[in-house]
Design an enzyme around this catalytic site. Structure first.
Site, PDB file in Angstrom:
ATOM      1  N   PRO A  28      -3.665   1.238  18.715  1.00 21.43           N
ATOM      2  CA  PRO A  28      -3.619   0.547  17.452  1.00 21.43           C
ATOM      3  C   PRO A  28      -3.870   1.591  16.145  1.00 21.43           C
ATOM      4  O   PRO A  28      -3.479   1.109  15.084  1.00 21.43           O
ATOM      5  CB  PRO A  28      -4.651  -0.529  17.372  1.00 21.43           C
ATOM      6  CG  PRO A  28      -5.730  -0.294  18.128  1.00 21.43           C
ATOM      7  CD  PRO A  28      -5.042   0.658  19.256  1.00 21.43           C
TER       8      PRO A  28
ATOM      9  N   LYS B  59       1.456   0.644  14.879  1.00 19.08           N
ATOM     10  CA  LYS B  59       2.854   0.456  15.303  1.00 19.08           C
ATOM     11  C   LYS B  59       3.351  -0.729  16.203  1.00 19.08           C
ATOM     12  O   LYS B  59       4.279  -1.156  16.283  1.00 19.08           O
ATOM     13  CB  LYS B  59       3.218   1.620  16.039  1.00 19.08           C
ATOM     14  CG  LYS B  59       3.109   3.159  15.275  1.00 19.08           C
ATOM     15  CD  LYS B  59       4.322   3.159  14.466  1.00 19.08           C
ATOM     16  CE  LYS B  59       3.685   2.964  12.830  1.00 19.08           C
ATOM     17  NZ  LYS B  59       4.739   2.789  12.079  1.00 19.08           N
TER      18      LYS B  59
ATOM     19  N   TYR C 191       4.003   6.637   9.805  1.00 27.93           N
ATOM     20  CA  TYR C 191       3.340   5.679   9.584  1.00 27.93           C
ATOM     21  C   TYR C 191       4.072   4.594   8.849  1.00 27.93           C
ATOM     22  O   TYR C 191       3.774   3.454   9.155  1.00 27.93           O
ATOM     23  CB  TYR C 191       1.889   5.931   8.511  1.00 27.93           C
ATOM     24  CG  TYR C 191       0.859   4.995   8.433  1.00 27.93           C
ATOM     25  CD1 TYR C 191       1.007   3.786   7.661  1.00 27.93           C
ATOM     26  CD2 TYR C 191      -0.413   5.240   9.472  1.00 27.93           C
ATOM     27  CE1 TYR C 191      -0.177   2.842   7.599  1.00 27.93           C
ATOM     28  CE2 TYR C 191      -1.435   4.253   9.277  1.00 27.93           C
ATOM     29  CZ  TYR C 191      -1.097   3.307   8.457  1.00 27.93           C
ATOM     30  OH  TYR C 191      -2.297   2.221   8.414  1.00 27.93           O
TER      31      TYR C 191
ATOM     32  N   TYR D 280      -9.029   6.183   7.218  1.00 32.78           N
ATOM     33  CA  TYR D 280      -9.347   6.598   8.824  1.00 32.78           C
ATOM     34  C   TYR D 280     -10.210   7.649   8.531  1.00 32.78           C
ATOM     35  O   TYR D 280      -9.899   8.791   8.237  1.00 32.78           O
ATOM     36  CB  TYR D 280      -7.821   6.995   9.191  1.00 32.78           C
ATOM     37  CG  TYR D 280      -6.770   5.980   9.545  1.00 32.78           C
ATOM     38  CD1 TYR D 280      -6.215   5.307   8.505  1.00 32.78           C
ATOM     39  CD2 TYR D 280      -6.339   5.578  10.618  1.00 32.78           C
ATOM     40  CE1 TYR D 280      -5.164   4.456   8.617  1.00 32.78           C
ATOM     41  CE2 TYR D 280      -5.658   4.633  11.010  1.00 32.78           C
ATOM     42  CZ  TYR D 280      -4.966   3.843   9.948  1.00 32.78           C
ATOM     43  OH  TYR D 280      -4.124   3.076  10.094  1.00 32.78           O
TER      44      TYR D 280
ATOM     45  N   HIS E 262       0.741  -1.313   0.047  1.00 29.35           N
ATOM     46  CA  HIS E 262      -0.145  -0.095   0.050  1.00 29.35           C
ATOM     47  C   HIS E 262       0.898   1.382   0.130  1.00 29.35           C
ATOM     48  O   HIS E 262       1.759   1.431   0.948  1.00 29.35           O
ATOM     49  CB  HIS E 262      -0.901  -0.010   1.206  1.00 29.35           C
ATOM     50  CG  HIS E 262      -2.270  -0.782   1.006  1.00 29.35           C
ATOM     51  ND1 HIS E 262      -3.399  -0.402   1.574  1.00 29.35           N
ATOM     52  CD2 HIS E 262      -2.387  -1.874   0.224  1.00 29.35           C
ATOM     53  CE1 HIS E 262      -4.356  -1.365   1.455  1.00 29.35           C
ATOM     54  NE2 HIS E 262      -3.894  -2.334   0.528  1.00 29.35           N
TER      55      HIS E 262
HETATM   56  C1  PHB Z   1      -5.524  -3.705  10.713  1.00 29.18           C
HETATM   57  O1  PHB Z   1      -5.608  -3.987   9.427  1.00 29.18           O
HETATM   58  O2  PHB Z   1      -5.994  -4.691  11.546  1.00 29.18           O
HETATM   59  C2  PHB Z   1      -5.317  -2.355  11.162  1.00 29.18           C
HETATM   60  C3  PHB Z   1      -4.900  -1.643  10.142  1.00 29.18           C
HETATM   61  C4  PHB Z   1      -4.498  -0.110  10.650  1.00 29.18           C
HETATM   62  C5  PHB Z   1      -4.314  -0.006  12.226  1.00 29.18           C
HETATM   63  C6  PHB Z   1      -4.798  -0.754  12.845  1.00 29.18           C
HETATM   64  C7  PHB Z   1      -5.503  -2.212  12.641  1.00 29.18           C
HETATM   65  O3  PHB Z   1      -4.100   1.287  12.237  1.00 29.18           O
END
Ligand code: PHB
Ligand code: APR
Length: 389
Positions: A291, A295, A383, A199, A72
């Site tokens: 989460p 990280k 990120y 997000y 990605h």
């Molecule tokens: C996930 O795909 O589980 C995931 C992706 C991004 C995040 C947290 C969890 O910030």
């Protein structure tokens, strides 16, 4: 039992450490309290930084990841009906991330360990770490108690493990923050409605669209702390997700059968130091991040890479300088990830009872990122990952 490195925990940290040590010709034993099925199905993280991908490939655990992992190059931020894409390679000199679940990372590492690694004991619960200068791990396995004597012990036993307790409280500093919300996460048999992660900051609360494969979606919904997954019906979850992902251009969220539902509490936590005598802590045993910044697994990888390098250095040169620097080296990167994860979390989640001033501040932070290359670069660098120690 006796070994050079006793590893408590077979999550990403413990399994990768066993592999790195094996490749360096250093023997280890892994003690894991749960069974293999539990470790391989425990739904948690899903984002691998480039550094993590490189380490897994070098450790021989990259073949399926390269075949099934999803590279990605960016994420989308959503707020006030707007959509803003953050372009990772353009902002970081070419870095990106890979979507590949930690369940799959663990399956790949377990297969390698069982094929040609040292002992990996499932349903072997470490009861205590004794004498951190000449470490012994007391454990229970198949109804009997045993003792694993080792030159070093690495606690990779997560937030609820036992290793941390062997460090005297008077030598310990704990930094933590809990949040008044958590994430309700679902797995759904439906193609992701967007090709990158989304997000969303919404007055009703945060939502995240992620994925596990071209046909499996992973989505999260901010819920009040203490929420039980069973409190939410499937259609109610989809309705709420739809509201929070709404955009002015009428983007649609596709629905499908929900196959897994669970709630993750939200916490920031750092235990200092990460080493006492010959006991070392790695991964969630030493630190927890919300989460939001994805990280957790990547920090665990950085810790065990740092430990393995330090031990190899000791074996090759006799110098313990890198082992002595382990805690400080890991904590520099841990605190950067804590800061990044805290910023992402407080920017995107609506705290119950937030004032109109706080709401506007969140929107101003998002506007800043959407309108400033400098602000956007800080997010992209955080990120895609901080350099290993
Ligand atoms: C996930 O795909 O589980 C995931 C992706 C991004 C995040 C947290 C969890 O910030
Ligand atoms: N004895 C043996 N094993 C134990 C004990 C114990 N007393 N206590 C806990 N464990 C095991 C757990 O069952 C678990 O399998 O230790 C393992 C810890 O694994 P994780 O919690 O996944 O921690 P870590 O390996 O540090 O991974 C860190 O990876 O799963 C992602 O994002 C997630 O932040 C997390 C990151």
């Amino acid at each position: 039992m006796r070994t050079t490195v006793g590893i408590i925990g077979a999550g990403p940290a413990g399994l990768l450490l066993a592999r790195l040590l094996h490749d360096a010709g250093i023997d280890s034993v892994v003690l894991e309290s749960r069974d293999r099925a539990y470790v391989e199905q425990r739904q948690r993280a899903g984002i691998l930084e480039q550094g993590t991908v490189d380490v897994l490939r070098a450790a021989g655990a990259g073949e399926r990841m390269d075949r099934e992992g999803l590279p990605h190059d960016g994420i989308e931020l959503r707020f006030a009906g707007r959509r803003h894409r953050v372009d990772f390679p353009a902002l970081t000199g070419g870095r990106s991330v890979t979507v590949y679940a930690q369940t799959e990372v663990c399956k790949d590492l377990i297969a390698l360990q069982l094929r040609d690694g040292g002992p990996l004991l499932f349903e072997a619960e470490a009861l205590a770490v004794e004498d951190t200068d000449s470490p012994r791990v007391r454990f229970r396995h198949e109804g009997a108690e045993g003792v694993l004597e080792c030159d070093y012990v690495v606690g990779c036993d997560g937030f609820w493990g036992v290793a941390r307790k062997a460090i005297p409280a008077e030598l310990t500093q704990v930094f933590e923050r809990t949040y008044p919300f958590g994430w309700l996460g679902i797995l759904a048999d439906v193609a992701p409605s967007h090709d990158e992660l989304v997000y969303a900051r919404h007055d009703r609360g945060f939502a995240l669209l992620s994925m596990r494969s071209p046909s499996v979606s992973r989505l999260y919904l901010q819920v009040p702390a203490g929420t039980e997954a069973e409190e939410w019906g499937d259609e109610e979850i989809w309705d709420e997700l739809e509201r929070r992902f709404e955009t002015a251009d009428g983007w649609r969220l596709e629905r499908g059968p929900i196959t897994q539902k669970s709630v993750t509490p939200m916490r920031s936590y750092v235990h200092e130091p990460m080493r006492h005598g010959r006991l070392f802590l790695a991964g969630d045993a030493a630190h927890i991040v919300p989460p939001t910044g994805a990280k957790g697994l990547n920090l665990a990888v950085g810790d065990v890479v740092t430990f393995a390098r330090a031990l190899v250095h000791r074996e090759e040169t006799g110098s313990a300088e890198l082992l002595d620097a382990y805690s400080a080296t890991c904590l520099r990167r841990v605190w950067q990830a804590e800061r990044f994860s805290y910023d992402m979390t407080t920017m995107l989640h609506r705290v119950p009872g937030a004032t109109p001033f706080e709401d506007r501040l969140q929107l101003a932070r998002l506007e800043r990122i959407a309108g400033s290359r400098a602000a956007e670069t800080d997010l992209a660098e955080g990120y895609t990952g901080f350099p290993f120690g």
